[in-house]
Design a protein around this motif. Sequence first.
Motif, PDB file in Angstrom:
ATOM      1  N   MET A   1       0.965  -1.132   0.082  1.00  0.00           N
ATOM      2  CA  MET A   1       0.001   0.063   0.155  1.00  0.00           C
ATOM      3  C   MET A   1       0.979   1.299   0.062  1.00  0.00           C
ATOM      4  O   MET A   1       2.086   1.222   0.411  1.00  0.00           O
ATOM      5  N   VAL A   2       0.280   2.262  -0.539  1.00  0.00           N
ATOM      6  CA  VAL A   2       0.927   3.494  -0.460  1.00  0.00           C
ATOM      7  C   VAL A   2       0.098   4.831   0.148  1.00  0.00           C
ATOM      8  O   VAL A   2      -1.048   4.849  -0.119  1.00  0.00           O
ATOM      9  N   LEU A  33     -14.400  11.468  -3.488  1.00  0.00           N
ATOM     10  CA  LEU A  33     -13.812  10.926  -4.560  1.00  0.00           C
ATOM     11  C   LEU A  33     -13.845   9.329  -4.146  1.00  0.00           C
ATOM     12  O   LEU A  33     -13.523   8.612  -4.939  1.00  0.00           O
ATOM     13  N   ALA A  34     -13.728   9.084  -2.703  1.00  0.00           N
ATOM     14  CA  ALA A  34     -13.910   7.790  -2.189  1.00  0.00           C
ATOM     15  C   ALA A  34     -14.982   6.891  -2.946  1.00  0.00           C
ATOM     16  O   ALA A  34     -15.975   7.226  -3.447  1.00  0.00           O
ATOM     17  N   GLY A  35     -14.317   5.706  -3.532  1.00  0.00           N
ATOM     18  CA  GLY A  35     -15.309   4.723  -4.178  1.00  0.00           C
ATOM     19  C   GLY A  35     -15.337   4.893  -5.696  1.00  0.00           C
ATOM     20  O   GLY A  35     -15.820   4.370  -6.475  1.00  0.00           O
ATOM     21  N   GLN A  36     -14.705   6.162  -6.167  1.00  0.00           N
ATOM     22  CA  GLN A  36     -14.912   6.565  -7.495  1.00  0.00           C
ATOM     23  C   GLN A  36     -13.655   6.628  -8.251  1.00  0.00           C
ATOM     24  O   GLN A  36     -13.562   6.536  -9.459  1.00  0.00           O
ATOM     25  N   ILE A  37     -12.553   6.112  -7.796  1.00  0.00           N
ATOM     26  CA  ILE A  37     -11.246   6.139  -8.230  1.00  0.00           C
ATOM     27  C   ILE A  37     -10.449   4.660  -7.976  1.00  0.00           C
ATOM     28  O   ILE A  37     -10.338   4.401  -6.971  1.00  0.00           O
ATOM     29  N   LEU A  41      -7.909   3.500  -1.615  1.00  0.00           N
ATOM     30  CA  LEU A  41      -8.681   2.676  -0.491  1.00  0.00           C
ATOM     31  C   LEU A  41      -9.195   3.655   0.492  1.00  0.00           C
ATOM     32  O   LEU A  41     -10.258   3.221   1.097  1.00  0.00           O
ATOM     33  N   GLU A  42      -8.672   4.683   0.787  1.00  0.00           N
ATOM     34  CA  GLU A  42      -9.313   5.580   1.874  1.00  0.00           C
ATOM     35  C   GLU A  42      -8.764   7.084   1.512  1.00  0.00           C
ATOM     36  O   GLU A  42      -7.411   7.177   1.213  1.00  0.00           O
ATOM     37  N   ILE A  43      -9.627   7.903   1.963  1.00  0.00           N
ATOM     38  CA  ILE A  43      -9.382   9.285   1.750  1.00  0.00           C
ATOM     39  C   ILE A  43      -9.925  10.185   2.887  1.00  0.00           C
ATOM     40  O   ILE A  43     -11.096   9.904   3.090  1.00  0.00           O
ATOM     41  N   ARG A  44      -9.423  11.069   3.502  1.00  0.00           N
ATOM     42  CA  ARG A  44      -9.620  11.800   4.779  1.00  0.00           C
ATOM     43  C   ARG A  44      -8.996  13.201   4.477  1.00  0.00           C
ATOM     44  O   ARG A  44      -7.797  13.180   4.194  1.00  0.00           O
ATOM     45  N   VAL A  45      -9.776  14.209   4.898  1.00  0.00           N
ATOM     46  CA  VAL A  45      -9.228  15.450   4.943  1.00  0.00           C
ATOM     47  C   VAL A  45      -9.506  16.073   6.399  1.00  0.00           C
ATOM     48  O   VAL A  45     -10.530  15.967   6.850  1.00  0.00           O
ATOM     49  N   LEU A  57      -4.627  22.513   6.547  1.00  0.00           N
ATOM     50  CA  LEU A  57      -5.414  21.337   6.345  1.00  0.00           C
ATOM     51  C   LEU A  57      -4.440  20.278   5.953  1.00  0.00           C
ATOM     52  O   LEU A  57      -3.508  20.662   5.290  1.00  0.00           O
ATOM     53  N   MET A  58      -5.150  18.807   6.010  1.00  0.00           N
ATOM     54  CA  MET A  58      -4.112  17.958   5.642  1.00  0.00           C
ATOM     55  C   MET A  58      -5.012  16.634   4.870  1.00  0.00           C
ATOM     56  O   MET A  58      -6.109  16.400   5.249  1.00  0.00           O
ATOM     57  N   LEU A  59      -4.527  16.253   3.921  1.00  0.00           N
ATOM     58  CA  LEU A  59      -5.291  15.042   2.954  1.00  0.00           C
ATOM     59  C   LEU A  59      -4.369  13.895   3.490  1.00  0.00           C
ATOM     60  O   LEU A  59      -2.849  13.767   3.469  1.00  0.00           O
ATOM     61  N   ASP A  60      -5.037  12.993   3.824  1.00  0.00           N
ATOM     62  CA  ASP A  60      -4.446  11.567   4.364  1.00  0.00           C
ATOM     63  C   ASP A  60      -5.086  10.592   3.631  1.00  0.00           C
ATOM     64  O   ASP A  60      -6.367  10.340   3.640  1.00  0.00           O
ATOM     65  N   SER A  61      -4.604   9.970   2.427  1.00  0.00           N
ATOM     66  CA  SER A  61      -5.327   8.955   1.518  1.00  0.00           C
ATOM     67  C   SER A  61      -4.182   7.703   1.303  1.00  0.00           C
ATOM     68  O   SER A  61      -2.933   7.833   1.487  1.00  0.00           O
ATOM     69  N   THR A  62      -4.711   6.556   1.045  1.00  0.00           N
ATOM     70  CA  THR A  62      -4.268   5.391   0.838  1.00  0.00           C
ATOM     71  C   THR A  62      -4.508   4.916  -0.262  1.00  0.00           C
ATOM     72  O   THR A  62      -5.649   4.656  -0.767  1.00  0.00           O
ATOM     73  N   PHE A  63      -3.567   4.150  -1.029  1.00  0.00           N
ATOM     74  CA  PHE A  63      -3.781   3.593  -2.373  1.00  0.00           C
ATOM     75  C   PHE A  63      -3.198   2.072  -2.268  1.00  0.00           C
ATOM     76  O   PHE A  63      -2.403   1.891  -1.395  1.00  0.00           O
ATOM     77  N   VAL A  64      -3.643   1.416  -3.203  1.00  0.00           N
ATOM     78  CA  VAL A  64      -3.236  -0.083  -3.266  1.00  0.00           C
ATOM     79  C   VAL A  64      -1.754   0.004  -3.604  1.00  0.00           C
ATOM     80  O   VAL A  64      -1.079  -1.107  -3.182  1.00  0.00           O
ATOM     81  N   ASP A  65      -1.225   0.576  -4.487  1.00  0.00           N
ATOM     82  CA  ASP A  65       0.100   0.773  -4.828  1.00  0.00           C
ATOM     83  C   ASP A  65       0.494   2.087  -5.709  1.00  0.00           C
ATOM     84  O   ASP A  65      -0.363   3.001  -5.817  1.00  0.00           O
ATOM     85  N   ALA A  66       1.693   2.203  -5.904  1.00  0.00           N
ATOM     86  CA  ALA A  66       2.391   3.582  -6.562  1.00  0.00           C
ATOM     87  C   ALA A  66       1.352   3.670  -7.732  1.00  0.00           C
ATOM     88  O   ALA A  66       1.270   4.752  -8.345  1.00  0.00           O
ATOM     89  N   ALA A  67       1.136   2.734  -8.700  1.00  0.00           N
ATOM     90  CA  ALA A  67       0.638   2.810  -9.808  1.00  0.00           C
ATOM     91  C   ALA A  67      -1.009   3.572  -9.740  1.00  0.00           C
ATOM     92  O   ALA A  67      -1.489   4.336 -10.502  1.00  0.00           O
ATOM     93  N   ALA A  68      -1.744   3.077  -8.503  1.00  0.00           N
ATOM     94  CA  ALA A  68      -2.932   3.597  -8.389  1.00  0.00           C
ATOM     95  C   ALA A  68      -2.927   5.001  -7.902  1.00  0.00           C
ATOM     96  O   ALA A  68      -3.670   6.065  -8.422  1.00  0.00           O
ATOM     97  N   LEU A  69      -1.732   5.538  -7.395  1.00  0.00           N
ATOM     98  CA  LEU A  69      -1.557   6.726  -6.787  1.00  0.00           C
ATOM     99  C   LEU A  69      -1.442   7.647  -8.001  1.00  0.00           C
ATOM    100  O   LEU A  69      -1.870   8.892  -8.268  1.00  0.00           O
ATOM    101  N   ALA A  70      -0.485   7.316  -8.860  1.00  0.00           N
ATOM    102  CA  ALA A  70      -0.233   7.728 -10.184  1.00  0.00           C
ATOM    103  C   ALA A  70      -1.646   8.111 -11.191  1.00  0.00           C
ATOM    104  O   ALA A  70      -1.628   9.087 -11.688  1.00  0.00           O
ATOM    105  N   GLY A  71      -2.366   6.959 -11.275  1.00  0.00           N
ATOM    106  CA  GLY A  71      -3.616   7.280 -11.838  1.00  0.00           C
ATOM    107  C   GLY A  71      -4.736   8.130 -11.079  1.00  0.00           C
ATOM    108  O   GLY A  71      -5.231   8.985 -12.021  1.00  0.00           O
ATOM    109  N   TYR A  72      -4.467   8.181  -9.658  1.00  0.00           N
ATOM    110  CA  TYR A  72      -5.353   9.175  -9.270  1.00  0.00           C
ATOM    111  C   TYR A  72      -4.990  10.556  -9.551  1.00  0.00           C
ATOM    112  O   TYR A  72      -5.654  11.595  -9.594  1.00  0.00           O
ATOM    113  N   SER A  73      -3.747  10.879  -9.580  1.00  0.00           N
ATOM    114  CA  SER A  73      -2.990  12.076  -9.918  1.00  0.00           C
ATOM    115  C   SER A  73      -3.548  12.714 -11.202  1.00  0.00           C
ATOM    116  O   SER A  73      -3.772  14.050 -11.466  1.00  0.00           O
TER     117      SER A  73
END
Length: 100
Positions: A1-2, A33-37, A41-45, A57-73
């Motif tokens: 996870m990332v 965006l939860a459940g749409q990308i 896995l998790e997104i909280r502000v 403010l802070m964004l705290d998010s979790t992705f399955v892997d680095a590729a998922a984070l790249a896709g999110y961006s």
Amino acid sequence: MVKHIILWTLKDSLSAEEKETVKAGIKAGLEGLAGQIPGLLEIRVQTGRLPSSNADLMLDSTFVDAAALAGYSTHPLHVAVADGKVRPYTAQRVCLDFEV
């Protein structure tokens, strides 16, 4: 996870009331965006902060892997929130991505 953590500082030109409105909009937009990308896995502000903080403010998010984070961006839903609710109001952005 990332993990993808971002801290933002809002523009000084915003009043205290405007800052609260902006923070609420960022929270609603990003958490919406939860459940749409894929791979998100998790997104909280976090908008509440203690006086000792030097970010607004802070964004705290979790992705399955680095590729998922790249896709999110580059995902159109994320880009729309970033361009419409975040970038116009933020003065500074600090990001930390790491594997867990």
